[in-house]
Scaffold this motif. Structure first.
Motif, PDB file in Angstrom:
ATOM      1  N   SER A   7       6.258  -4.304 -16.537  1.00 30.13           N
ATOM      2  CA  SER A   7       6.441  -3.110 -15.731  1.00 30.13           C
ATOM      3  C   SER A   7       5.177  -2.871 -14.913  1.00 30.13           C
ATOM      4  N   GLY A   8       5.294  -2.009 -13.916  1.00 29.70           N
ATOM      5  CA  GLY A   8       4.121  -1.599 -13.164  1.00 29.70           C
ATOM      6  C   GLY A   8       4.015  -2.155 -11.758  1.00 29.70           C
ATOM      7  N   GLY A   9       4.914  -3.026 -11.359  1.00 27.24           N
ATOM      8  CA  GLY A   9       4.856  -3.553 -10.003  1.00 27.24           C
ATOM      9  C   GLY A   9       5.265  -2.509  -8.983  1.00 27.24           C
ATOM     10  N   GLY A  10       5.116  -2.870  -7.709  1.00 25.50           N
ATOM     11  CA  GLY A  10       5.513  -1.950  -6.653  1.00 25.50           C
ATOM     12  C   GLY A  10       4.863  -2.281  -5.341  1.00 25.50           C
ATOM     13  N   LEU A  11       4.960  -1.334  -4.424  1.00 23.28           N
ATOM     14  CA  LEU A  11       4.385  -1.474  -3.091  1.00 23.28           C
ATOM     15  C   LEU A  11       3.086  -0.679  -3.035  1.00 23.28           C
ATOM     16  N   VAL A  12       2.027  -1.314  -2.539  1.00 25.98           N
ATOM     17  CA  VAL A  12       0.734  -0.644  -2.443  1.00 25.98           C
ATOM     18  C   VAL A  12       0.059  -1.084  -1.153  1.00 25.98           C
ATOM     19  N   GLN A  13      -0.752  -0.209  -0.605  1.00 24.31           N
ATOM     20  CA  GLN A  13      -1.488  -0.544   0.611  1.00 24.31           C
ATOM     21  C   GLN A  13      -2.688  -1.422   0.295  1.00 24.31           C
ATOM     22  N   GLY A  16      -5.649  -0.883  -2.379  1.00 27.78           N
ATOM     23  CA  GLY A  16      -5.141  -0.051  -3.463  1.00 27.78           C
ATOM     24  C   GLY A  16      -5.178  -0.755  -4.807  1.00 27.78           C
ATOM     25  N   SER A  17      -4.639  -0.067  -5.814  1.00 25.05           N
ATOM     26  CA  SER A  17      -4.657  -0.576  -7.187  1.00 25.05           C
ATOM     27  C   SER A  17      -3.280  -0.465  -7.821  1.00 25.05           C
ATOM     28  N   TYR A  81      -2.155  -6.375 -20.338  1.00 20.54           N
ATOM     29  CA  TYR A  81      -2.221  -5.578 -19.120  1.00 20.54           C
ATOM     30  C   TYR A  81      -2.989  -6.334 -18.047  1.00 20.54           C
ATOM     31  N   LEU A  82      -2.711  -5.998 -16.802  1.00 26.38           N
ATOM     32  CA  LEU A  82      -3.469  -6.548 -15.680  1.00 26.38           C
ATOM     33  C   LEU A  82      -3.793  -5.398 -14.740  1.00 26.38           C
ATOM     34  N   GLN A  83      -5.059  -5.012 -14.722  1.00 32.46           N
ATOM     35  CA  GLN A  83      -5.526  -3.997 -13.786  1.00 32.46           C
ATOM     36  C   GLN A  83      -5.929  -4.705 -12.498  1.00 32.46           C
ATOM     37  N   MET A  84      -5.283  -4.346 -11.408  1.00 27.19           N
ATOM     38  CA  MET A  84      -5.522  -4.997 -10.125  1.00 27.19           C
ATOM     39  C   MET A  84      -6.108  -3.991  -9.158  1.00 27.19           C
ATOM     40  N   ASN A  85      -7.331  -4.237  -8.728  1.00 31.81           N
ATOM     41  CA  ASN A  85      -8.023  -3.369  -7.776  1.00 31.81           C
ATOM     42  C   ASN A  85      -8.283  -4.125  -6.478  1.00 31.81           C
ATOM     43  N   SER A  86      -8.590  -3.378  -5.446  1.00 30.24           N
ATOM     44  CA  SER A  86      -8.908  -3.965  -4.136  1.00 30.24           C
ATOM     45  C   SER A  86      -7.854  -4.989  -3.730  1.00 30.24           C
ATOM     46  N   LEU A  87      -6.627  -4.595  -3.837  1.00 31.11           N
ATOM     47  CA  LEU A  87      -5.529  -5.526  -3.559  1.00 31.11           C
ATOM     48  C   LEU A  87      -5.491  -5.944  -2.097  1.00 31.11           C
ATOM     49  N   LYS A  88      -5.097  -7.201  -1.891  1.00 33.10           N
ATOM     50  CA  LYS A  88      -5.022  -7.790  -0.565  1.00 33.10           C
ATOM     51  C   LYS A  88      -3.571  -8.235  -0.297  1.00 33.10           C
ATOM     52  N   PRO A  89      -3.208  -8.372   0.954  1.00 31.20           N
ATOM     53  CA  PRO A  89      -1.849  -8.849   1.258  1.00 31.20           C
ATOM     54  C   PRO A  89      -1.525 -10.190   0.591  1.00 31.20           C
ATOM     55  N   GLU A  90      -2.532 -11.043   0.448  1.00 33.69           N
ATOM     56  CA  GLU A  90      -2.291 -12.342  -0.180  1.00 33.69           C
ATOM     57  C   GLU A  90      -2.050 -12.253  -1.680  1.00 33.69           C
ATOM     58  N   ASP A  91      -2.198 -11.068  -2.267  1.00 33.39           N
ATOM     59  CA  ASP A  91      -1.836 -10.868  -3.672  1.00 33.39           C
ATOM     60  C   ASP A  91      -0.336 -10.614  -3.840  1.00 33.39           C
ATOM     61  N   THR A  92       0.361 -10.478  -2.740  1.00 33.17           N
ATOM     62  CA  THR A  92       1.806 -10.251  -2.803  1.00 33.17           C
ATOM     63  C   THR A  92       2.507 -11.425  -3.476  1.00 33.17           C
ATOM     64  N   ALA A  93       3.265 -11.129  -4.521  1.00 33.91           N
ATOM     65  CA  ALA A  93       3.938 -12.169  -5.296  1.00 33.91           C
ATOM     66  C   ALA A  93       4.764 -11.504  -6.389  1.00 33.91           C
ATOM     67  N   VAL A  94       5.558 -12.315  -7.046  1.00 33.42           N
ATOM     68  CA  VAL A  94       6.181 -11.888  -8.299  1.00 33.42           C
ATOM     69  C   VAL A  94       5.211 -12.269  -9.418  1.00 33.42           C
ATOM     70  N   TYR A  95       4.895 -11.302 -10.250  1.00 28.00           N
ATOM     71  CA  TYR A  95       3.946 -11.510 -11.340  1.00 28.00           C
ATOM     72  C   TYR A  95       4.709 -11.640 -12.656  1.00 28.00           C
ATOM     73  N   TYR A  96       4.350 -12.662 -13.405  1.00 25.22           N
ATOM     74  CA  TYR A  96       4.998 -12.957 -14.678  1.00 25.22           C
ATOM     75  C   TYR A  96       3.963 -12.929 -15.804  1.00 25.22           C
ATOM     76  N   CYS A  97       4.332 -12.381 -16.937  1.00 24.63           N
ATOM     77  CA  CYS A  97       3.469 -12.516 -18.103  1.00 24.63           C
ATOM     78  C   CYS A  97       4.011 -13.624 -18.988  1.00 24.63           C
ATOM     79  N   THR A 119       3.889  -6.000  -3.985  1.00 21.77           N
ATOM     80  CA  THR A 119       3.823  -6.153  -2.538  1.00 21.77           C
ATOM     81  C   THR A 119       2.654  -5.336  -2.005  1.00 21.77           C
ATOM     82  N   VAL A 120       1.755  -6.014  -1.305  1.00 24.79           N
ATOM     83  CA  VAL A 120       0.583  -5.357  -0.723  1.00 24.79           C
ATOM     84  C   VAL A 120       0.759  -5.373   0.794  1.00 24.79           C
ATOM     85  N   SER A 121       0.995  -4.209   1.341  1.00 23.19           N
ATOM     86  CA  SER A 121       1.283  -4.126   2.775  1.00 23.19           C
ATOM     87  C   SER A 121       1.010  -2.718   3.283  1.00 23.19           C
ATOM     88  N   SER A 122       0.591  -2.656   4.534  1.00 25.71           N
ATOM     89  CA  SER A 122       0.391  -1.350   5.152  1.00 25.71           C
ATOM     90  C   SER A 122       1.638  -0.917   5.906  1.00 25.71           C
TER      91      SER A 122
END
Length: 122
Positions: A7-13, A16-17, A81-97, A119-122
């Protein structure tokens, strides 16, 4: 047998984190290493971060996320858990544990979650 639910995915600018969670349930003896992978469209699945088991666990990160992502685990909750900060557009992906699970008959097997979209997008 084990099931992993993320859980925890989504759209972020950009910049963002997000915090991803993955919890294991089922009948098993223990959980060994846990990890997060990601797969972007048209690319192969790649390791993002991993964490070993035990109280003095160690972590490992892909070069592309070092200094921005932090992996952690809660053994009491069978969670990673995976805390993701300073997200970039190239981090856009499906994340699997992924978890290496030791069954009641002492055999190790890999289990995967269903994936969560980031998804990391403005």
């Amino acid at each position: 047998q084990a099931q992993l639910v993320e859980s925890g995915g989504g759209l972020v600018q950009p910049g963002g984190s997000l915090r991803l969670s993955c919890a294991a349930s089922g009948t098993f003896r223990s959980i060994n290493a846990m990890a997060w992978y990601r797969q972007a469209p048209g690319k192969e699945r790649e390791l993002v971060a991993s964490v070993t088991s035990g109280s003095g666990y160690s972590t490992n990160y892909a070069d592309s996320v070092k200094g921005r992502f932090t992996i952690s685990r809660d053994n009491a909750k069978n969670a990673v858990y995976l805390q993701m900060n300073s997200l970039k557009p190239e981090d856009t992906a499906v994340y699997y544990c992924k978890a290496v699970v030791r069954s009641l008959n002492w055999r190790n097997a890999d289990y995967w979650g269903q994936g969560t979209q980031v998804t990391v997008s403005s």
